[in-house]
Motif scaffolding. Structure first.
Motif, PDB file in Angstrom:
ATOM      1  N   ALA A 213       0.830  -1.213   0.000  1.00  0.00           N
ATOM      2  CA  ALA A 213       0.000   0.000   0.000  1.00  0.00           C
ATOM      3  C   ALA A 213       0.860   1.257   0.000  1.00  0.00           C
ATOM      4  N   GLU A 214       1.971   1.231   0.738  1.00  0.00           N
ATOM      5  CA  GLU A 214       2.861   2.387   0.792  1.00  0.00           C
ATOM      6  C   GLU A 214       3.485   2.664  -0.564  1.00  0.00           C
ATOM      7  N   VAL A 215       3.887   1.608  -1.260  1.00  0.00           N
ATOM      8  CA  VAL A 215       4.500   1.769  -2.573  1.00  0.00           C
ATOM      9  C   VAL A 215       3.528   2.428  -3.542  1.00  0.00           C
ATOM     10  N   GLU A 216       2.288   1.947  -3.546  1.00  0.00           N
ATOM     11  CA  GLU A 216       1.290   2.511  -4.454  1.00  0.00           C
ATOM     12  C   GLU A 216       0.967   3.957  -4.089  1.00  0.00           C
ATOM     13  N   ALA A 217       0.853   4.237  -2.793  1.00  0.00           N
ATOM     14  CA  ALA A 217       0.556   5.605  -2.359  1.00  0.00           C
ATOM     15  C   ALA A 217       1.691   6.559  -2.741  1.00  0.00           C
ATOM     16  N   ALA A 218       2.930   6.086  -2.640  1.00  0.00           N
ATOM     17  CA  ALA A 218       4.074   6.925  -2.983  1.00  0.00           C
ATOM     18  C   ALA A 218       4.123   7.214  -4.480  1.00  0.00           C
ATOM     19  N   LEU A 219       3.791   6.224  -5.295  1.00  0.00           N
ATOM     20  CA  LEU A 219       3.735   6.433  -6.744  1.00  0.00           C
ATOM     21  C   LEU A 219       2.684   7.485  -7.088  1.00  0.00           C
ATOM     22  N   THR A 220       1.524   7.352  -6.482  1.00  0.00           N
ATOM     23  CA  THR A 220       0.445   8.298  -6.729  1.00  0.00           C
ATOM     24  C   THR A 220       0.848   9.709  -6.314  1.00  0.00           C
ATOM     25  N   ALA A 221       1.459   9.818  -5.144  1.00  0.00           N
ATOM     26  CA  ALA A 221       1.876  11.128  -4.640  1.00  0.00           C
ATOM     27  C   ALA A 221       2.957  11.747  -5.527  1.00  0.00           C
TER      28      ALA A 221
ATOM     29  N   VAL B 120       3.267  11.670  -8.648  1.00  0.00           N
ATOM     30  CA  VAL B 120       2.652  12.293  -9.825  1.00  0.00           C
ATOM     31  C   VAL B 120       1.767  13.474  -9.422  1.00  0.00           C
ATOM     32  N   ARG B 121       0.905  13.258  -8.447  1.00  0.00           N
ATOM     33  CA  ARG B 121      -0.078  14.289  -8.094  1.00  0.00           C
ATOM     34  C   ARG B 121       0.529  15.475  -7.353  1.00  0.00           C
ATOM     35  N   GLU B 122       1.593  15.239  -6.607  1.00  0.00           N
ATOM     36  CA  GLU B 122       2.156  16.303  -5.777  1.00  0.00           C
ATOM     37  C   GLU B 122       3.456  16.867  -6.343  1.00  0.00           C
ATOM     38  N   ARG B 123       3.712  16.632  -7.599  1.00  0.00           N
ATOM     39  CA  ARG B 123       4.943  17.136  -8.213  1.00  0.00           C
ATOM     40  C   ARG B 123       4.883  18.661  -8.359  1.00  0.00           C
ATOM     41  N   PRO B 124       6.039  19.329  -8.425  1.00  0.00           N
ATOM     42  CA  PRO B 124       6.051  20.783  -8.643  1.00  0.00           C
ATOM     43  C   PRO B 124       5.370  21.146  -9.962  1.00  0.00           C
TER      44      PRO B 124
ATOM     45  N   SER C  78       7.511  17.729 -15.213  1.00  0.00           N
ATOM     46  CA  SER C  78       6.692  16.813 -15.994  1.00  0.00           C
ATOM     47  C   SER C  78       6.432  15.528 -15.212  1.00  0.00           C
ATOM     48  N   VAL C  79       5.461  14.775 -15.670  1.00  0.00           N
ATOM     49  CA  VAL C  79       5.130  13.503 -15.029  1.00  0.00           C
ATOM     50  C   VAL C  79       6.331  12.559 -15.049  1.00  0.00           C
TER      51      VAL C  79
ATOM     52  N   VAL D  96      -3.775   7.565 -12.637  1.00  0.00           N
ATOM     53  CA  VAL D  96      -3.351   8.844 -12.058  1.00  0.00           C
ATOM     54  C   VAL D  96      -2.676   9.709 -13.121  1.00  0.00           C
ATOM     55  N   ILE D  97      -1.816   9.110 -13.933  1.00  0.00           N
ATOM     56  CA  ILE D  97      -1.148   9.865 -14.998  1.00  0.00           C
ATOM     57  C   ILE D  97      -2.180  10.437 -15.961  1.00  0.00           C
ATOM     58  N   ALA D  98      -3.141   9.611 -16.351  1.00  0.00           N
ATOM     59  CA  ALA D  98      -4.182  10.063 -17.277  1.00  0.00           C
ATOM     60  C   ALA D  98      -4.987  11.216 -16.672  1.00  0.00           C
ATOM     61  N   GLU D  99      -5.333  11.108 -15.404  1.00  0.00           N
ATOM     62  CA  GLU D  99      -6.080  12.171 -14.743  1.00  0.00           C
ATOM     63  C   GLU D  99      -5.294  13.479 -14.725  1.00  0.00           C
ATOM     64  N   GLU D 100      -4.014  13.382 -14.405  1.00  0.00           N
ATOM     65  CA  GLU D 100      -3.181  14.571 -14.326  1.00  0.00           C
ATOM     66  C   GLU D 100      -3.003  15.252 -15.676  1.00  0.00           C
ATOM     67  N   LEU D 101      -3.000  14.467 -16.741  1.00  0.00           N
ATOM     68  CA  LEU D 101      -2.767  15.012 -18.076  1.00  0.00           C
ATOM     69  C   LEU D 101      -4.052  15.267 -18.854  1.00  0.00           C
ATOM     70  N   GLY D 102      -5.173  14.983 -18.222  1.00  0.00           N
ATOM     71  CA  GLY D 102      -6.434  15.217 -18.899  1.00  0.00           C
ATOM     72  C   GLY D 102      -6.694  14.242 -20.031  1.00  0.00           C
ATOM     73  N   ARG D 103      -6.171  13.038 -19.912  1.00  0.00           N
ATOM     74  CA  ARG D 103      -6.377  12.007 -20.937  1.00  0.00           C
ATOM     75  C   ARG D 103      -7.520  11.081 -20.539  1.00  0.00           C
TER      76      ARG D 103
END
Length: 213
Positions: A69-77, A79-83, A87-88, A140-147
């Motif tokens: 669960a930690e690994v997946e949460a870190a991957l999500t974060a 992407v979503r919490e990047r400056p 870029s992704v 998550v990548i698709a959501e962030e990029l509007g795909r």
């Protein structure tokens, strides 16, 4: 007065119990093998009941992948919490360098890998876990990029990124391996090696362009 200190202590105790169970499980699995070490043996070594063990882990296989669960949460974060100006792909590169390179150098990784490779039930669990992570990261990548949710490029990037730990494992210089893989993702094969290939046109480059819309 708020009861957050009490909640904090409770959560810390819960986390410590979970870690003790996971540590005991790994010790026994490495000592005796996955099939030979029973859930009761693990509970006894961790000094908990089997009921407590299953309250923290849904299956025996999950004991090996206690940070799932930690690994997946870190991957999500990542992407979503990047400056805003990152870029992704660069965000995932930074995450890999920070989180995965130290693990690649951990001497216990070879033992854990061997345990999984030699145990069919663990291999199957690892494959299902990998697919779940790939699906989550792709979404998550698709959501962030509007795909679209099933965007092929986002799915491909997620799967390529999740192969990085495997590619870095056992390499003399894991950090350099991670950098090379992400350079390929960002710049394409042509810019790395293949300028003299007989293939022409767009097929000559494996460039994936995924950035902010």
């Amino acid at each position: 007065m708020p009861d957050s200190p009490t909640v904090g202590r409770r959560e810390r105790k819960k986390a410590a119990t979970r870690q003790a169970i996971a540590d005991a499980a790994l010790e026994l699995f490495l000592e005796h093998g996955f099939e030979q070490a029973s859930v009761r043996d693990i509970a006894e070594r961790a000094d908990v009941s089997t009921t407590t063990l299953f309250a923290h882990f849904p299956s025996k296989e999950a004991l090996v992948f206690d940070r799932e669960a930690e690994v997946e949460a870190a991957l999500t974060a990542a992407v979503r919490e990047r400056p805003k100006d990152q870029s992704v792909v660069e965000a995932l590169r930074a995450h890999a360098l920070k989180s995965w390179v130290p693990i690649a150098s951990d001497p216990r990784l070879h033992q854990l890998t061997a345990l999984v490779d030699q145990t069919p039930a663990l291999r199957e669990y690892a494959e299902r876990m990998w697919m779940r992570h790939a699906g989550t990261l792709s979404t998550v990548i698709a959501e962030e990029l509007g795909r679209e949710a099933d965007d092929l490029a986002c799915s491909a990037l997620a799967r390529f990124v999740l192969e990085v730990p495997t590619l870095a494992k056992g390499r003399h210089d894991p950090r350099s391996t991670v950098e090379t893989v992400f350079d390929l993702l960002i710049h394409g094969w042509q810019s790395q090696h293949d300028s003299g290939d007989a293939v022409t046109g767009s097929r000559k480059s494996c460039h994936i362009e995924l950035d902010r819309p």
